[in-house]
Structures are given as C-alpha cells and as structure tokens.
Enzyme design. Structure first.
Site, PDB file in Angstrom:
ATOM      1  N   HIS A  17      41.769  44.153  48.771  1.00 53.35           N
ATOM      2  CA  HIS A  17      42.158  41.990  49.490  1.00 53.35           C
ATOM      3  C   HIS A  17      43.076  41.854  48.754  1.00 53.35           C
ATOM      4  O   HIS A  17      43.089  41.747  47.074  1.00 53.35           O
ATOM      5  CB  HIS A  17      40.771  41.585  49.490  1.00 53.35           C
ATOM      6  CG  HIS A  17      39.857  41.652  48.807  1.00 53.35           C
ATOM      7  ND1 HIS A  17      39.811  40.641  47.979  1.00 53.35           N
ATOM      8  CD2 HIS A  17      38.726  42.224  48.621  1.00 53.35           C
ATOM      9  CE1 HIS A  17      39.425  40.996  47.260  1.00 53.35           C
ATOM     10  NE2 HIS A  17      38.073  41.536  47.482  1.00 53.35           N
ATOM     11  N   HIS A  20      41.930  41.227  44.909  1.00 49.96           N
ATOM     12  CA  HIS A  20      42.973  41.789  43.744  1.00 49.96           C
ATOM     13  C   HIS A  20      43.952  41.893  43.279  1.00 49.96           C
ATOM     14  O   HIS A  20      44.397  41.724  42.361  1.00 49.96           O
ATOM     15  CB  HIS A  20      42.795  43.461  44.417  1.00 49.96           C
ATOM     16  CG  HIS A  20      41.111  44.376  44.427  1.00 49.96           C
ATOM     17  ND1 HIS A  20      40.642  43.773  45.922  1.00 49.96           N
ATOM     18  CD2 HIS A  20      40.141  44.069  44.042  1.00 49.96           C
ATOM     19  CE1 HIS A  20      40.069  44.430  45.894  1.00 49.96           C
ATOM     20  NE2 HIS A  20      38.527  44.582  44.567  1.00 49.96           N
ATOM     21  N   CYS A 125      21.380  46.844  40.304  1.00 49.99           N
ATOM     22  CA  CYS A 125      22.231  46.282  42.127  1.00 49.99           C
ATOM     23  C   CYS A 125      22.940  48.014  42.126  1.00 49.99           C
ATOM     24  O   CYS A 125      23.787  48.080  40.743  1.00 49.99           O
ATOM     25  CB  CYS A 125      22.580  45.479  41.668  1.00 49.99           C
ATOM     26  SG  CYS A 125      23.904  45.473  43.148  1.00 49.99           S
ATOM     27  N   CYS A 128      26.553  46.234  42.256  1.00 50.41           N
ATOM     28  CA  CYS A 128      27.179  45.906  41.137  1.00 50.41           C
ATOM     29  C   CYS A 128      27.054  47.563  40.144  1.00 50.41           C
ATOM     30  O   CYS A 128      28.204  47.614  38.657  1.00 50.41           O
ATOM     31  CB  CYS A 128      26.237  45.335  40.158  1.00 50.41           C
ATOM     32  SG  CYS A 128      26.649  43.411  40.588  1.00 50.41           S
ATOM     33  N   CYS A 143      20.965  40.840  44.608  1.00 52.18           N
ATOM     34  CA  CYS A 143      21.539  40.328  43.338  1.00 52.18           C
ATOM     35  C   CYS A 143      21.672  39.255  43.760  1.00 52.18           C
ATOM     36  O   CYS A 143      22.889  38.886  45.468  1.00 52.18           O
ATOM     37  CB  CYS A 143      22.786  41.278  43.846  1.00 52.18           C
ATOM     38  SG  CYS A 143      24.162  40.989  42.853  1.00 52.18           S
ATOM     39  N   HIS A 146      26.286  39.809  45.451  1.00 54.21           N
ATOM     40  CA  HIS A 146      26.176  40.855  46.801  1.00 54.21           C
ATOM     41  C   HIS A 146      24.654  40.784  47.896  1.00 54.21           C
ATOM     42  O   HIS A 146      24.896  40.839  48.872  1.00 54.21           O
ATOM     43  CB  HIS A 146      25.999  43.125  46.700  1.00 54.21           C
ATOM     44  CG  HIS A 146      27.466  42.947  45.705  1.00 54.21           C
ATOM     45  ND1 HIS A 146      26.979  42.851  44.077  1.00 54.21           N
ATOM     46  CD2 HIS A 146      28.711  42.689  45.825  1.00 54.21           C
ATOM     47  CE1 HIS A 146      28.211  43.239  44.123  1.00 54.21           C
ATOM     48  NE2 HIS A 146      29.194  43.441  44.982  1.00 54.21           N
ATOM     49  N   LYS A 295      32.792  33.602  47.877  1.00 54.38           N
ATOM     50  CA  LYS A 295      33.989  34.893  46.683  1.00 54.38           C
ATOM     51  C   LYS A 295      34.430  35.509  47.828  1.00 54.38           C
ATOM     52  O   LYS A 295      33.538  35.999  49.137  1.00 54.38           O
ATOM     53  CB  LYS A 295      33.164  35.345  46.175  1.00 54.38           C
ATOM     54  CG  LYS A 295      34.375  36.195  45.467  1.00 54.38           C
ATOM     55  CD  LYS A 295      33.441  36.961  44.280  1.00 54.38           C
ATOM     56  CE  LYS A 295      34.367  38.939  43.483  1.00 54.38           C
ATOM     57  NZ  LYS A 295      33.976  39.982  42.779  1.00 54.38           N
ATOM     58  N   LYS A 298      34.927  43.079  49.821  1.00 55.39           N
ATOM     59  CA  LYS A 298      34.259  43.193  51.024  1.00 55.39           C
ATOM     60  C   LYS A 298      33.261  43.593  51.219  1.00 55.39           C
ATOM     61  O   LYS A 298      32.642  43.968  52.289  1.00 55.39           O
ATOM     62  CB  LYS A 298      34.779  45.004  50.427  1.00 55.39           C
ATOM     63  CG  LYS A 298      34.765  46.084  51.392  1.00 55.39           C
ATOM     64  CD  LYS A 298      35.235  45.954  52.113  1.00 55.39           C
ATOM     65  CE  LYS A 298      35.307  46.911  52.987  1.00 55.39           C
ATOM     66  NZ  LYS A 298      36.122  46.912  54.409  1.00 55.39           N
TER      67      LYS A 298
HETATM   68  N1  MSP Z   1      36.273  48.044  37.951  1.00 51.55           N
HETATM   69  C1  MSP Z   1      35.398  46.908  37.876  1.00 51.55           C
HETATM   70  C2  MSP Z   1      36.509  46.710  36.883  1.00 51.55           C
HETATM   71  C3  MSP Z   1      36.590  47.565  35.738  1.00 51.55           C
HETATM   72  S1  MSP Z   1      38.042  46.906  34.541  1.00 51.55           S
HETATM   73  C4  MSP Z   1      37.399  48.368  33.059  1.00 51.55           C
HETATM   74  C5  MSP Z   1      35.275  46.164  38.819  1.00 51.55           C
HETATM   75  N2  MSP Z   1      36.474  46.319  39.803  1.00 51.55           N
HETATM   76  S2  MSP Z   1      36.440  45.379  41.052  1.00 51.55           S
HETATM   77  O1  MSP Z   1      37.194  45.604  42.231  1.00 51.55           O
HETATM   78  O2  MSP Z   1      35.780  44.629  41.993  1.00 51.55           O
HETATM   79  O3  MSP Z   1      37.457  43.669  41.352  1.00 51.55           O
HETATM   80  C6  MSP Z   1      38.085  44.087  39.839  1.00 51.55           C
HETATM   81  C7  MSP Z   1      38.737  42.117  39.652  1.00 51.55           C
HETATM   82  O4  MSP Z   1      39.505  42.403  41.026  1.00 51.55           O
HETATM   83  C8  MSP Z   1      38.015  41.134  39.852  1.00 51.55           C
HETATM   84  O5  MSP Z   1      37.363  41.434  37.492  1.00 51.55           O
HETATM   85  C9  MSP Z   1      38.673  40.244  39.633  1.00 51.55           C
HETATM   86  O6  MSP Z   1      40.038  40.506  38.668  1.00 51.55           O
HETATM   87  C10 MSP Z   1      39.113  40.655  40.549  1.00 51.55           C
HETATM   88  N3  MSP Z   1      38.681  40.321  42.064  1.00 51.55           N
HETATM   89  C11 MSP Z   1      37.892  40.265  43.048  1.00 51.55           C
HETATM   90  N4  MSP Z   1      38.013  39.833  43.978  1.00 51.55           N
HETATM   91  C12 MSP Z   1      38.221  38.554  43.663  1.00 51.55           C
HETATM   92  C13 MSP Z   1      38.498  36.755  44.125  1.00 51.55           C
HETATM   93  N5  MSP Z   1      37.610  36.496  45.553  1.00 51.55           N
HETATM   94  N6  MSP Z   1      38.925  36.053  43.515  1.00 51.55           N
HETATM   95  C14 MSP Z   1      39.138  36.780  42.579  1.00 51.55           C
HETATM   96  N7  MSP Z   1      39.687  37.508  41.686  1.00 51.55           N
HETATM   97  C15 MSP Z   1      38.982  38.976  42.384  1.00 51.55           C
HETATM   98  O7  MSP Z   1      34.572  44.775  38.687  1.00 51.55           O
END
Ligand code: MSP
Length: 499
Positions: A17, A20, A125, A128, A143, A146, A295, A298
């Site tokens: 989304h 990311h 969690c 997480c 959590c 979540h 935030k 998903k």
């Molecule tokens: N897999 C772990 C990270 C491991 S790194 C060694 C993880 N993945 S995640 O897919 O849940 O999220 C990764 C990153 O996506 C977050 O740290 C952030 O950089 C970005 N984001 C996910 N959702 C976000 C928002 N709503 N807003 C901004 N960035 C966010 O955590």
C-alpha cells in the site's frame, strides 16, 4: 565515496500500500541525489518473507507460506519500477543465499557466546511477531498497533544476550548523536535503552517457516534476526560472482518507519556488535501516512492503493505529493482531495506552467534561440548556495525541507515573470535587451530547479531537460555541472495536464 541506502523489507502477508511505497520513494530520492553527486551508490529494498505473520496469513488463505510469499513478493517487486524506484537489488529473505548467510552470521554470534537456551513468558502480538514489554501494552492486554488481544506465550527459546550490550549501546548513543534522526527519535530510542535492556528470544520452536537454527534445527530464527540481517547478506549475492560487502558495508542510511525503531536503533547495533561487524552510519525514522487519522495499514483496512493513485495522477505526482503533504519525519494525513489540490496549484500551476510559458516565450519572441547574454544578477542572488543547501538537507534525509528549498525558487521564478512582464518588453521597441536578459535568466533558473528536482520527479525532469536541450540525468555522472546551452529550446506539452 560509497553510499549505501536501504528501506525496511516489507512483509509479504499483504499487498503493498502507499505506506510501503512511501519509504521506497524516500530512499530513491536519496539514492538518485547521491548518484547525481557522483557517489558510488547501492540502494537495497525487498521483502521479509518468514515468520509468524506470513505463516498465519497463508493459513487464513489456505495456501502455503511460500505460495503467499511468491505472490506478494512479486507485487512488491513490480511496484518498484512502477514507482520509478531505482533500487540496485531486490532481496527476498526466502532466497537460499540469504538463508545461508544468516546462518553463517548467527553461528558466529552463537560461537562468540552471545546466546543461551531459556524459557520465555510474556505478552505476544502475532501480527507484530513481537513480545511486548509491560509499557507497550494497550488497555485490556491488546496490541497498541493492531488493536487485537495479546497472547500469553511461554516457550523454550534460544536467547540473545541483549542485556550485555547495555553499556556499549549507551556509549554508541553518547558518541554518535546523529546515529538516529530526527532528534525526537534519537531520544525515544535512548529512553528505551535507558529503561534497561532485557535479553530477547532469538529463535522460535513452534514454527517451521523460517531459517533453521544451525546448532538446533528444531528451531527457526526469530524473524527479526533473519530480517535485519538482509542489509548485510544482500551484498554477498546481489551481483553474480561478486561480493559487494567490502565496497558498501557499513550502510550509510537505513530509512525506516517509526514502528520499527526499537529493532533498528537498539537490537540491530547489538546484533552487529555480537557478530563483530561495523555499525550503520545513520538511521532516519519517518512518520506514518495516515488515512482518516489512523496509520494506513492492511490490518486496519484503510489503505490507499499506490497503483490506483499513479493511474490517476501519474508516478511523479505521487512521488512529489508524499514529501509535500506530510513533512518527512512526521505523521500526517493524505487524501485524494489533498492530491488534487497540490497537483493543480503546485505541479500544474507553479512548475508546469512556469516551464510551458518560459519555453513558449522563447519560441515566440526568439524563435526558440537561447539568448546569449548574461543573466540577471539580482535573480541569481536568490539562487546562490541553493545546490549546497539541498545537498546539506538531503545529507540529513530532510526530504521535505530540501523540496521546499527548491520550491521557493520555483515560486521566485514565477514572480520574476510577473515582475518583468516579457510580453510587454516584446512590444517595447527599446525592450529587446531586457527581454533577452529576462528569457536567459528564466531558462537558467528553470534549468537549475529542474536538475535539483530530478530525484523527486525523474520522468518529468527528463522530459523538460530534453526540451531545454540539456543532457539526460538518467545515468550517474557530473550531473550538477553546468553543461551550457545547446543553442535552442523547444516548446512542450503541459507537464501536468488537467485530470
Ligand atoms: N518486515 C518488517 C521490517 C523488517 S526490516 C529489517 C516490517 N514490514 S512492514 O511491511 O510492516 O512495514 C515496513 C515499513 O513500511 C515501515 O517501517 C514503514 O517504513 C513502511 N510503512 C508501512 N505502513 C506505513 C504507513 N502507513 N506510513 C508510512 N510508512 C509505513 O515492519
């Protein structure tokens, strides 16, 4: 100099989304800017494929973890070129080459005496994939991220002696105040550190979807160890037959979201110390993109699909919007109305229109020829030091401030058009010299802001540079250099047409 920048690797339990896309675009802006400066850049992004969140999501969907990982990793990988993100490699933690290198490093940590077998009990969690400490638990044992009930878990695990790194980590924070930015996040990490470190689980016995523990194959490594190590392992196999570790380790910048600060600012340096590896130079923590005040995520179901947004507004508009609407480093809300407003007033009007009318005037009044006269010194003064200012801000990952510094000059050029009113000069029999100076100054100003905007809006900038008769920035090189004018420029279609 080498510049190694990373994004977090994304969980494949869901589709990408905008949240990311956000971190990947941010890292891309830094990577492209550094390539422009002639640095030796390596830019890594990828997917985090092991662990309980993925295993659980696969179970819910009735597929194997590997099937789910393959499907969603492909979506993340496809997102990068669509965003015009210029990553040098895309790592997947299910890659056997990553697995082998994780095992090698973890074995070293084990051999160095940093592990032991113990029993863990705590609130966990599953989304997480993280045990929560007492002050990280929301009301009713839920959590805070979540909003789901935490599980009371007890299991026999291998532990990492994190507590023995209390002092070395405190020293690290004392010696390197720029290790984590912005400063508020540095303080947050330091507060966590000072609250006292406890040993953490390094393995899990209940799951099989992970990297097997070499000295105890009934366990797999806790996913965060496997995941963090991606930054290191990737350099070993990103290039066939070549090991890039010496060239790029340690990383210059880890860009992360604030949700994973503890892992990166505290666990990660401890893991590297335990393995005898150099620490990253800097970590920059950005905020959340919010939708309806929450935030985007998903699990909360409130996501903006980046593919859809790009379909409507274009890739560059999305890239630009991310750092304008929300100040990088802070939380902020995004919305479709916000997109529309900035698209119209800033991209179409401020920048697009400046480009169109400047080129149109050179075509109309000078037949497309660039006047070979000196530029206006007063206007040039407003641009003095801009390149250094942008470079200094991007050195600190201040992406919004750097963009604002450029945009101030875009607006300055628009005011200059109004002040000089070239259409009046064109009708004035004595106005030729002043018109020449005006057009030459506008072209030069436009060239400068455009070259600086390249990392933010690479495709638009290429189009405009072509019309300006300037060399492409698609490849690394001395891109800030003044290449002079080729003699003529060409009119262009609107860069940001009405939608
Ligand atoms: N897999 C772990 C990270 C491991 S790194 C060694 C993880 N993945 S995640 O897919 O849940 O999220 C990764 C990153 O996506 C977050 O740290 C952030 O950089 C970005 N984001 C996910 N959702 C976000 C928002 N709503 N807003 C901004 N960035 C966010 O955590």
């Amino acid at each position: 100099m080498s510049f190694y920048v990373t994004t977090p690797i994304y969980y494949v339990n869901a589709q990408p989304h905008l949240g990311h896309a956000y971190t990947s675009i941010a890292a891309d802006v830094m990577a492209r800017h550094m390539r422009q400066r002639g640095e030796d850049v390596f830019f890594l992004t990828g997917t985090d494929e092991h662990g309980e969140p993925v295993a659980l999501a696969a179970e819910r969907l009735g597929v194997t973890p590997r099937e789910l990982a393959d499907t969603n990793a492909a979506r993340f990988e496809a997102l990068m070129p669509r965003l015009n993100v210029s990553n040098d490699f895309f790592i997947r933690t299910s890659d056997p080459r990553h697995v082998a290198r994780v095992q090698e490093v973890m074995q070293r940590i084990h051999d160095n005496g940093h592990t032991y077998l113990g029993t863990y009990e705590g609130w966990y969690c599953p989304r997480c994939a993280d045990f929560r400490t007492e002050n990280e638990i929301a009301e009713g044992n839920t959590c805070p991220i979540h909003h789901i009930p935490l599980l009371r878990e007890q299991e026999e695990n291998w532990f990492f002696r994190l507590s023995t790194f209390q002092e070395p980590l405190e020293r690290l924070f004392a010696e390197r105040p720029d290790f984590v930015g912005p400063p508020a996040r540095y303080n947050e990490a330091l507060a966590f550190l000072r609250s006292g470190l406890r040993d953490v689980s390094l393995s899990r016995g209940k799951f099989t979807w992970g990297v097997p523990v070499t000295w105890d194959p009934s366990h797999v490594f806790y996913v965060w160890f496997d995941a963090l190590l991606n930054y290191y392992t990737a350099l070993g196999f990103a290039r066939e037959g070549e090991d890039l570790t010496d060239r790029f380790w340690p990383p210059t910048y880890h860009l992360i979201g604030k949700d994973i600060l503890k892992f990166h600012a505290v666990y990660w340096p401890a893991i590297l110390m335990a393995a005898g590896l150099d620490l990253p130079q800097r970590e920059y923590v950005h905020g959340y993109l919010l939708l309806d005040g929450e935030k985007m995520s998903k699990s909360l179901g409130n996501v903006l699909d980046p593919f859809e947004v790009m379909e409507r507004f274009g890739t560059d508009a999305l890239r630009y919007y991310c750092f304008r609407e929300v100040s990088f480093g802070q939380d902020g809300s995004v919305s479709t109305t916000g997109f529309e407003a900035r698209y119209e007033s800033e991209l179409a009007n401020d920048y697009g229109n400046l480009a169109s009318r400047t080129l149109a005037m050179v075509a109309r009044y000078r037949d497309g020829h660039v006047p070979e006269v000196a530029t206006d010194a007063a206007l040039a003064a407003d641009f003095a030091g801009l390149e250094a200012e942008v470079a200094e801000l991007l050195d600190r990952a201040e992406l919004s401030q750097a963009l604002e510094a450029i945009w101030v000059r875009v607006r300055r050029l628009n005011r200059y058009v109004e002040e000089r009113a070239p259409w009046r000069l064109a009708r004035d029999p004595d106005g030729a010299e002043r018109l020449d100076e005006t057009l030459a100054s506008l072209l030069e100003g436009l060239r400068v802001v455009t070259v600086l905007l390249h990392p933010y809006m690479p495709a638009t900038v290429e189009k405009l540079l072509d019309a300006l008769g300037q060399p492409s920035l698609a490849y690394a090189g001395t891109s800030f250099a003044d290449h002079g004018w080729s003699g003529t420029v060409a009119p262009i279609e609107p860069l940001f047409p009405k939608r």
